[in-house]
Design an enzyme around this catalytic site. Structure first.
Site, PDB file in Angstrom:
ATOM      1  N   CYS A 162       0.843  -1.184  -0.261  1.00 11.13           N
ATOM      2  CA  CYS A 162      -0.074   0.061  -0.267  1.00 11.13           C
ATOM      3  C   CYS A 162       0.827   1.233   0.188  1.00 11.13           C
ATOM      4  CB  CYS A 162      -0.837   0.069   1.256  1.00 11.13           C
ATOM      5  SG  CYS A 162      -1.880  -1.697   1.428  1.00 11.13           S
ATOM      6  N   GLU A 305      -2.305   5.395  13.627  1.00 11.30           N
ATOM      7  CA  GLU A 305      -2.024   6.670  12.877  1.00 11.30           C
ATOM      8  C   GLU A 305      -2.374   8.025  13.642  1.00 11.30           C
ATOM      9  OE1 GLU A 305      -2.238   8.482   8.206  1.00 11.30           O
ATOM     10  OE2 GLU A 305      -3.548   6.802   8.794  1.00 11.30           O
ATOM     11  N   LYS A 326     -10.033   7.769   1.189  1.00 13.36           N
ATOM     12  CA  LYS A 326     -10.373   6.299   0.786  1.00 13.36           C
ATOM     13  C   LYS A 326     -11.672   6.060   1.249  1.00 13.36           C
ATOM     14  CE  LYS A 326      -5.838   4.002   1.755  1.00 13.36           C
ATOM     15  NZ  LYS A 326      -4.993   4.957   2.165  1.00 13.36           N
TER      16      LYS A 326
END
Length: 402
Positions: A162, A305, A326
């Site tokens: 990714c 994150e 996303k």
């Protein structure tokens, strides 16, 4: 060291077949995720994805080209055509001799793999097309871009799950910054939405059955997407001398490895990548206004994150906007960082922050300004684009308004 700017951008993804269409969809918070339309979808437990709809490869490419081009290559060529046309560059002479291509993809020609496995194992054929390998190889798209635009300099493909596109763009940036290349085509492409591609991801049990809701407490997982984002990275003085329209400056990057777990993300790896990108760019953390998050919609990614952002930015984290697009275009795996870079360009150039749509319930462990559900008009001068991949491979790109 040379300064590097973006003078061309192109894309095809579930939100649009061009950059203007994609920007418009991001501004409106449109969701490109829907029911999958593919062979044997009834055998899948995950039946949603962010497919590129209305794309007619038969009309765009002739028969001989289609023999050579997997869907991921078709996407890359389509996006590159827009990017190069927008840049106004004509690659010939010394410019062609020194310019090249660096693209990211995780799977390459997954559709070609899928079709040929069916032919050999299900239909019991003993021969496949002689161009099967040239279609499915990961460097196919990069090779065809180099041939289409006569790019004779450094050309290669990066495959780091990714983070592939961010790693690829970092390499292109380094080549231009060092003076090795005056311009590079870069970005990424992925077309993994076929039966085998979805079935493999089902096995990880990280996929949502209904929607991608990053940072929302009721998140249920990630959703696959497909498409490409391609950019022209150009040396600043070269671009300025020819009067090019400049989108923004690529200011710095950093790459780290978690060296810990094949699938679970590490806060420390993300922290070092963000700090490294700021240090490489010479940017104070207080200057950052927007982060396009990796934001997959899984609890493990979203929480680690957000914790990394709080650790890096301290009190300034409260002033940051951090969104995951996303939620709109899905997770393009190796191509995702390239499409997400568009959101950073939109923020820096147009003063529009793309939202995190599908947000319904605050998660105390993601207590940041995630720009929920609606785009926001505000000017920012610096943006980061995060990519954190399986294998613990992290790549962060820093961009600056110009």
């Amino acid at each position: 060291m040379k300064r590097v700017v973006i003078t061309g951008a192109g894309t095809i993804n579930a939100l649009g077949h061009s950059v203007p269409e994609t920007f418009a969809a991001m501004r409106e918070g449109i969701c490109g995720i829907g029911p999958l339309d593919m062979r044997d979808v009834d055998r899948l437990s995950i039946r949603i994805g962010a497919q590129v709809r209305g794309f007619d490869g038969d009309a765009r490419f002739d028969r001989q080209q289609r023999t050579l081009y997997d869907r991921f290559t078709q996407f890359a060529l389509t996006a590159a055509q827009e990017a190069v046309a927008q840049s106004g560059l004509e690659f010939d002479g010394d410019l062609a001799g020194r310019s090249g291509v660096v693209l990211g993809t995780a799977g390459g020609g997954v559709g070609t793999w899928d079709d040929n496995y069916r032919a050999v194992y299900e239909e019991r054929r003993n021969r496949v097309h002689p161009f099967t390998v040239p279609r499915l190889m990961n460097n196919a798209a990069a090779a065809h871009l180099s041939m289409a635009w006569n790019l004779q300099g450094p050309s290669f493909t990066v495959s780091t799950a990714c983070a592939s596109s961010n790693h690829a763009m970092a390499q292109a940036f380094a080549l231009v910054r060092s003076g090795m290349a005056p311009a590079m085509l870069t970005g990424g492409s992925e077309a993994m939405l076929c039966f085998g591609g979805v079935k493999a991801w089902e096995g990880l049990r990280v996929m949502s059955h209904d929607a991608c809701r990053p940072f929302s407490r009721d998140r249920s997982g990630m959703v696959q997407g497909e498409g490409a984002g391609i950019f022209v990275f150009e040396e600043y003085e070269h671009a300025r001398a020819r009067g090019a329209d400049i989108h923004c400056e690529v200011a710095g990057f950093a790459m780290t490895s978690d060296a810990s777990d094949i699938v679970m993300p590490s806060r420390d790896g993300a922290v070092r990548a963000m700090r490294g990108a700021l240090a490489d760019a010479g940017i104070a953390l207080e200057a950052v206004g927007y982060i396009n998050a990796h934001g997959t919609g899984t609890a493990a990614n979203d929480r680690s994150e957000c914790a990394a952002v709080r650790e890096v930015f301290g009190d300034h984290a409260e002033n940051l906007m951090i969104s995951s697009t996303k939620s709109m275009h899905g997770h393009l795996i190796g191509g995702t960082g390239a499409v997400e870079l568009l959101a950073c360009i939109m923020a820096l150039r147009d003063g529009v922050i793309a939202p995190t749509i599908g947000y319904r319930e605050p998660d105390p462990e993601c207590a940041l300004d995630v720009v929920p559900n609606m785009a926001r008009e505000t000017q920012v001068d610096v943006a980061l684009s995060n990519a954190f991949a399986f294998g613990g491979m992290n790549a962060v790109v820093a961009l600056r308004a110009i």
